[in-house]
Design a protein around this motif. Structure first.
Motif, PDB file in Angstrom:
ATOM      1  N   ASN A  76     -56.376 -52.604 129.671  1.00 46.64           N
ATOM      2  CA  ASN A  76     -55.260 -52.426 128.760  1.00 46.64           C
ATOM      3  C   ASN A  76     -55.063 -53.647 127.877  1.00 46.64           C
ATOM      4  O   ASN A  76     -55.589 -54.725 128.137  1.00 46.64           O
ATOM      5  CB  ASN A  76     -53.976 -52.090 129.538  1.00 46.64           C
ATOM      6  N   ILE A  77     -54.290 -53.404 126.834  1.00 50.43           N
ATOM      7  CA  ILE A  77     -53.839 -54.431 125.910  1.00 50.43           C
ATOM      8  C   ILE A  77     -52.328 -54.485 126.046  1.00 50.43           C
ATOM      9  O   ILE A  77     -51.663 -53.447 125.997  1.00 50.43           O
ATOM     10  CB  ILE A  77     -54.217 -54.082 124.457  1.00 50.43           C
ATOM     11  N   SER A  78     -51.786 -55.680 126.237  1.00 50.82           N
ATOM     12  CA  SER A  78     -50.333 -55.870 126.276  1.00 50.82           C
ATOM     13  C   SER A  78     -50.053 -57.236 125.667  1.00 50.82           C
ATOM     14  O   SER A  78     -50.865 -57.748 124.897  1.00 50.82           O
ATOM     15  CB  SER A  78     -49.803 -55.751 127.713  1.00 50.82           C
ATOM     16  N   GLU A  79     -48.907 -57.813 125.995  1.00 48.27           N
ATOM     17  CA  GLU A  79     -48.548 -59.127 125.476  1.00 48.27           C
ATOM     18  C   GLU A  79     -48.042 -60.009 126.610  1.00 48.27           C
ATOM     19  O   GLU A  79     -47.544 -59.512 127.617  1.00 48.27           O
ATOM     20  CB  GLU A  79     -47.442 -59.016 124.437  1.00 48.27           C
ATOM     21  N   MET A  80     -48.174 -61.314 126.405  1.00 50.23           N
ATOM     22  CA  MET A  80     -47.560 -62.281 127.309  1.00 50.23           C
ATOM     23  C   MET A  80     -47.136 -63.478 126.470  1.00 50.23           C
ATOM     24  O   MET A  80     -47.965 -64.045 125.748  1.00 50.23           O
ATOM     25  CB  MET A  80     -48.511 -62.717 128.419  1.00 50.23           C
ATOM     26  N   ASN A  81     -45.862 -63.792 126.528  1.00 43.84           N
ATOM     27  CA  ASN A  81     -45.303 -64.902 125.744  1.00 43.84           C
ATOM     28  C   ASN A  81     -45.627 -64.774 124.256  1.00 43.84           C
ATOM     29  O   ASN A  81     -45.963 -65.752 123.589  1.00 43.84           O
ATOM     30  CB  ASN A  81     -45.789 -66.245 126.280  1.00 43.84           C
ATOM     31  N   GLY A  82     -45.566 -63.550 123.746  1.00 39.91           N
ATOM     32  CA  GLY A  82     -45.799 -63.313 122.330  1.00 39.91           C
ATOM     33  C   GLY A  82     -47.251 -63.296 121.910  1.00 39.91           C
ATOM     34  O   GLY A  82     -47.562 -63.133 120.730  1.00 39.91           O
ATOM     35  N   GLU A  83     -48.182 -63.444 122.860  1.00 36.70           N
ATOM     36  CA  GLU A  83     -49.619 -63.455 122.566  1.00 36.70           C
ATOM     37  C   GLU A  83     -50.278 -62.179 123.092  1.00 36.70           C
ATOM     38  O   GLU A  83     -49.842 -61.617 124.085  1.00 36.70           O
ATOM     39  CB  GLU A  83     -50.286 -64.666 123.230  1.00 36.70           C
ATOM     40  N   THR A  84     -51.356 -61.778 122.434  1.00 37.47           N
ATOM     41  CA  THR A  84     -52.130 -60.620 122.885  1.00 37.47           C
ATOM     42  C   THR A  84     -52.751 -60.931 124.242  1.00 37.47           C
ATOM     43  O   THR A  84     -53.334 -61.993 124.443  1.00 37.47           O
ATOM     44  CB  THR A  84     -53.222 -60.281 121.866  1.00 37.47           C
ATOM     45  N   VAL A 124     -45.104 -53.841 125.959  1.00 41.32           N
ATOM     46  CA  VAL A 124     -44.920 -54.261 127.346  1.00 41.32           C
ATOM     47  C   VAL A 124     -45.366 -55.720 127.418  1.00 41.32           C
ATOM     48  O   VAL A 124     -46.450 -56.065 126.952  1.00 41.32           O
ATOM     49  CB  VAL A 124     -45.740 -53.398 128.327  1.00 41.32           C
ATOM     50  N   ASP A 125     -44.505 -56.549 127.985  1.00 42.55           N
ATOM     51  CA  ASP A 125     -44.817 -57.963 128.138  1.00 42.55           C
ATOM     52  C   ASP A 125     -45.391 -58.184 129.537  1.00 42.55           C
ATOM     53  O   ASP A 125     -45.464 -57.254 130.345  1.00 42.55           O
ATOM     54  CB  ASP A 125     -43.536 -58.788 127.949  1.00 42.55           C
ATOM     55  N   ARG A 126     -45.792 -59.395 129.816  1.00 44.48           N
ATOM     56  CA  ARG A 126     -46.246 -59.786 131.151  1.00 44.48           C
ATOM     57  C   ARG A 126     -45.513 -61.051 131.558  1.00 44.48           C
ATOM     58  O   ARG A 126     -45.139 -61.865 130.727  1.00 44.48           O
ATOM     59  CB  ARG A 126     -47.748 -60.036 131.176  1.00 44.48           C
ATOM     60  N   LYS A 127     -45.355 -61.163 132.874  1.00 43.52           N
ATOM     61  CA  LYS A 127     -44.700 -62.346 133.422  1.00 43.52           C
ATOM     62  C   LYS A 127     -45.408 -62.707 134.715  1.00 43.52           C
ATOM     63  O   LYS A 127     -45.739 -61.832 135.518  1.00 43.52           O
ATOM     64  CB  LYS A 127     -43.221 -62.055 133.684  1.00 43.52           C
ATOM     65  N   TYR A 128     -45.619 -64.005 134.910  1.00 43.94           N
ATOM     66  CA  TYR A 128     -46.271 -64.458 136.126  1.00 43.94           C
ATOM     67  C   TYR A 128     -45.352 -64.245 137.325  1.00 43.94           C
ATOM     68  O   TYR A 128     -44.171 -64.585 137.293  1.00 43.94           O
ATOM     69  CB  TYR A 128     -46.656 -65.937 136.029  1.00 43.94           C
ATOM     70  N   SER A 129     -45.902 -63.673 138.402  1.00 48.01           N
ATOM     71  CA  SER A 129     -45.173 -63.455 139.647  1.00 48.01           C
ATOM     72  C   SER A 129     -45.618 -64.484 140.676  1.00 48.01           C
ATOM     73  O   SER A 129     -46.783 -64.480 141.094  1.00 48.01           O
ATOM     74  CB  SER A 129     -45.428 -62.042 140.187  1.00 48.01           C
ATOM     75  N   ASP A 130     -44.697 -65.359 141.075  1.00 50.17           N
ATOM     76  CA  ASP A 130     -45.013 -66.328 142.132  1.00 50.17           C
ATOM     77  C   ASP A 130     -45.346 -65.615 143.434  1.00 50.17           C
ATOM     78  O   ASP A 130     -46.202 -66.063 144.193  1.00 50.17           O
ATOM     79  CB  ASP A 130     -43.825 -67.273 142.368  1.00 50.17           C
ATOM     80  N   GLU A 131     -44.683 -64.504 143.688  1.00 50.60           N
ATOM     81  CA  GLU A 131     -44.882 -63.760 144.934  1.00 50.60           C
ATOM     82  C   GLU A 131     -46.293 -63.188 145.037  1.00 50.60           C
ATOM     83  O   GLU A 131     -46.950 -63.290 146.068  1.00 50.60           O
ATOM     84  CB  GLU A 131     -43.857 -62.628 145.044  1.00 50.60           C
ATOM     85  N   VAL A 132     -46.765 -62.598 143.940  1.00 49.90           N
ATOM     86  CA  VAL A 132     -48.073 -61.944 143.943  1.00 49.90           C
ATOM     87  C   VAL A 132     -49.181 -62.894 143.483  1.00 49.90           C
ATOM     88  O   VAL A 132     -50.315 -62.808 143.940  1.00 49.90           O
ATOM     89  CB  VAL A 132     -48.036 -60.680 143.054  1.00 49.90           C
ATOM     90  N   GLY A 133     -48.860 -63.768 142.530  1.00 49.52           N
ATOM     91  CA  GLY A 133     -49.863 -64.685 141.999  1.00 49.52           C
ATOM     92  C   GLY A 133     -50.607 -64.145 140.795  1.00 49.52           C
ATOM     93  O   GLY A 133     -51.680 -64.644 140.452  1.00 49.52           O
ATOM     94  N   ASN A 135     -50.181 -62.091 136.651  1.00 48.73           N
ATOM     95  CA  ASN A 135     -49.346 -61.774 135.498  1.00 48.73           C
ATOM     96  C   ASN A 135     -49.071 -60.270 135.522  1.00 48.73           C
ATOM     97  O   ASN A 135     -49.969 -59.480 135.233  1.00 48.73           O
ATOM     98  CB  ASN A 135     -50.041 -62.180 134.202  1.00 48.73           C
ATOM     99  N   LEU A 136     -47.852 -59.883 135.852  1.00 46.31           N
ATOM    100  CA  LEU A 136     -47.500 -58.470 136.022  1.00 46.31           C
ATOM    101  C   LEU A 136     -46.794 -57.925 134.785  1.00 46.31           C
ATOM    102  O   LEU A 136     -46.182 -58.678 134.014  1.00 46.31           O
ATOM    103  CB  LEU A 136     -46.569 -58.314 137.225  1.00 46.31           C
ATOM    104  N   PHE A 137     -46.851 -56.594 134.612  1.00 45.70           N
ATOM    105  CA  PHE A 137     -46.097 -55.951 133.551  1.00 45.70           C
ATOM    106  C   PHE A 137     -44.626 -56.300 133.660  1.00 45.70           C
ATOM    107  O   PHE A 137     -44.061 -56.288 134.760  1.00 45.70           O
ATOM    108  CB  PHE A 137     -46.221 -54.420 133.627  1.00 45.70           C
ATOM    109  N   GLU A 138     -44.009 -56.583 132.528  1.00 50.33           N
ATOM    110  CA  GLU A 138     -42.585 -56.889 132.444  1.00 50.33           C
ATOM    111  C   GLU A 138     -42.005 -55.947 131.397  1.00 50.33           C
ATOM    112  O   GLU A 138     -42.459 -55.932 130.261  1.00 50.33           O
ATOM    113  CB  GLU A 138     -42.372 -58.357 132.056  1.00 50.33           C
ATOM    114  N   PHE A 139     -40.997 -55.153 131.768  1.00 53.38           N
ATOM    115  CA  PHE A 139     -40.487 -54.123 130.881  1.00 53.38           C
ATOM    116  C   PHE A 139     -39.176 -54.501 130.199  1.00 53.38           C
ATOM    117  O   PHE A 139     -38.457 -53.638 129.736  1.00 53.38           O
ATOM    118  CB  PHE A 139     -40.300 -52.822 131.674  1.00 53.38           C
ATOM    119  N   ASN A 140     -38.861 -55.779 130.090  1.00 52.96           N
ATOM    120  CA  ASN A 140     -37.580 -56.213 129.538  1.00 52.96           C
ATOM    121  C   ASN A 140     -37.619 -56.564 128.050  1.00 52.96           C
ATOM    122  O   ASN A 140     -36.766 -57.292 127.583  1.00 52.96           O
ATOM    123  CB  ASN A 140     -37.037 -57.408 130.324  1.00 52.96           C
ATOM    124  N   ILE A 141     -38.610 -56.089 127.310  1.00 51.58           N
ATOM    125  CA  ILE A 141     -38.619 -56.398 125.870  1.00 51.58           C
ATOM    126  C   ILE A 141     -38.247 -55.179 125.076  1.00 51.58           C
ATOM    127  O   ILE A 141     -38.247 -54.079 125.518  1.00 51.58           O
ATOM    128  CB  ILE A 141     -39.967 -56.967 125.382  1.00 51.58           C
TER     129      ILE A 141
END
Length: 141
Positions: A76-84, A124-133, A135-141
């Motif tokens: 897939n293609i998504s975003e993380m911190n405003g980057e592809t 859909v953004d991504r955010k690093y999860s300390d629990e999993v280790g 970059n997981l999907f983040e749906f808050n954008i």
């Protein structure tokens, strides 16, 4: 790389020597694709594929060289911190028909690559999860 857009789909042909992950990332940036599903087939001659060890929260990758068929490319293609952000998995078969697969770090086209990108209307953004280790999907954008 050559490609054409048909509605919400891009049909892409990668040429010998082109690297899959970077090529698709460049296309996504150029065409402003924020979210999409990617599938593909073709042939590569060098690839680095990884496996994530959950308990260690760490990827272990191996490089493979030689003629290999892409049995399946999915991601897939998504975003993380405003980057592809590109996330692919691949299954590759060698000349003995042994298949290896996992998270795709990179792969260089040996003959051709046939990729289809299904563009999804949304973000859909991504955010690093300390629990999993990861970059997981983040749906808050």
């Amino acid at each position: 790389m050559e490609y054409r857009r048909f509605g919400d789909k891009y049909i892409v042909r990668l040429e010998r020597g082109e690297e899959i992950v970077e090529s698709i990332k460049e296309l996504a940036i150029k065409e402003n694709i924020k979210l999409g599903r990617v599938t593909g087939i073709g042939a590569v001659n060098k690839a680095k594929v990884g496996l994530f060890k959950v308990e260690e929260k760490k990827y272990y990758s191996h490089e493979f060289e030689g003629d290999m068929e892409i049995v399946s490319l999915a991601g897939n293609i998504s975003e993380m911190n405003g980057e592809t952000y590109i996330h692919f998995h691949i299954a590759l078969a060698d000349d003995s028909h042994k298949v290896i697969g996992g998270h795709l770090n990179y792969a260089y086209i040996g003959a051709t690559g046939e990729i289809i990108i299904d563009v999804i209307d949304g973000r859909v953004d991504r955010k690093y999860s300390d629990e999993v280790g990861l970059n997981l999907f983040e749906f808050n954008i």
